[in-house]
Write a protein that holds these residues in place. Structure first.
Motif, PDB file in Angstrom:
ATOM      1  N   LYS A 100       0.824  -1.201   0.000  1.00 35.02           N
ATOM      2  CA  LYS A 100       0.000   0.000   0.000  1.00 35.02           C
ATOM      3  C   LYS A 100       0.863   1.257   0.000  1.00 35.02           C
ATOM      4  O   LYS A 100       1.881   1.323   0.661  1.00 35.02           O
ATOM      5  N   GLN A 148      -8.565  -8.032 -10.378  1.00 41.82           N
ATOM      6  CA  GLN A 148      -8.394  -7.315  -9.118  1.00 41.82           C
ATOM      7  C   GLN A 148      -7.757  -5.957  -9.402  1.00 41.82           C
ATOM      8  O   GLN A 148      -6.777  -5.870 -10.141  1.00 41.82           O
ATOM      9  N   GLU A 207      -5.453  -3.128  -4.748  1.00 42.59           N
ATOM     10  CA  GLU A 207      -5.647  -4.274  -3.864  1.00 42.59           C
ATOM     11  C   GLU A 207      -4.580  -5.360  -4.058  1.00 42.59           C
ATOM     12  O   GLU A 207      -4.482  -6.268  -3.251  1.00 42.59           O
TER      13      GLU A 207
END
Length: 163
Positions: free
Chosen positions: A45, A61, A65
């Protein structure tokens, strides 16, 4: 990526750790089973290099994520290091120099000196027999040349002589 052998993990350029997430066994068409160690980052992240680092734009996806994931075949890497050490050793260099001289020269001799451009027979069995006869003739000629040059005990040409 930098490998950390004591932790069996990788460290990315942003300082994030990729740890072992599992082991996958893959079977090839020939039946060989390879073992691959899977490494996954726990958190990618807010990584500035995420778009360049994570591949697979066809994934359903979203990029936000996804986490960095890759597989390493450790046995393959170990064998590769052994092979590299073997072929870069002094004996390995000598063998490679001689392969260029002996194997490639044999094809050149057969094609140019013997004027042999195509097989005279058809069928796998006949072509194999013709190839064996051609190889025997070439080897007998090489033996004759070695006898004439009095080099019967010499199997490899020394690197200093070849270079």
């Amino acid at each position: 990526m930098q490998y950390l052998p004591d932790e069996d993990a990788y460290l990315c350029s942003e300082g994030r750790k990729l740890v072992v997430s599992g082991i996958r066994h893959a079977k090839s068409r020939t039946g060989f089973v390879s073992e691959k160690t899977c490494y996954t980052c726990k958190s990618c992240k807010d990584c500035p290099r995420k778009a360049n680092c994570i591949h697979g734009n066809h994934s359903k996806q979203p990029l936000d994520e996804r986490m960095k994931h890759f597989e390493v075949a450790k046995v393959f890497q170990q064998e590769r290091q052994k092979d590299l050490a073997r072929i870069t050793s002094e004996h390995g260099i000598e063998l490679r120099v001689n392969r260029n001289i002996q194997a490639e020269g044999a094809f050149a001799d057969v094609k140019a000196d013997r004027n042999y451009r195509r097989f005279l027979t058809k069928g796998h069995v006949n072509v194999e027999a013709e190839t064996i006869l051609l190889a025997m003739a070439h080897n007998i000629f090489k033996l004759h040349c070695k006898i004439q040059a009095q080099r019967l005990g010499v199997h490899l040409i020394q690197i200093t002589v070849a270079a």
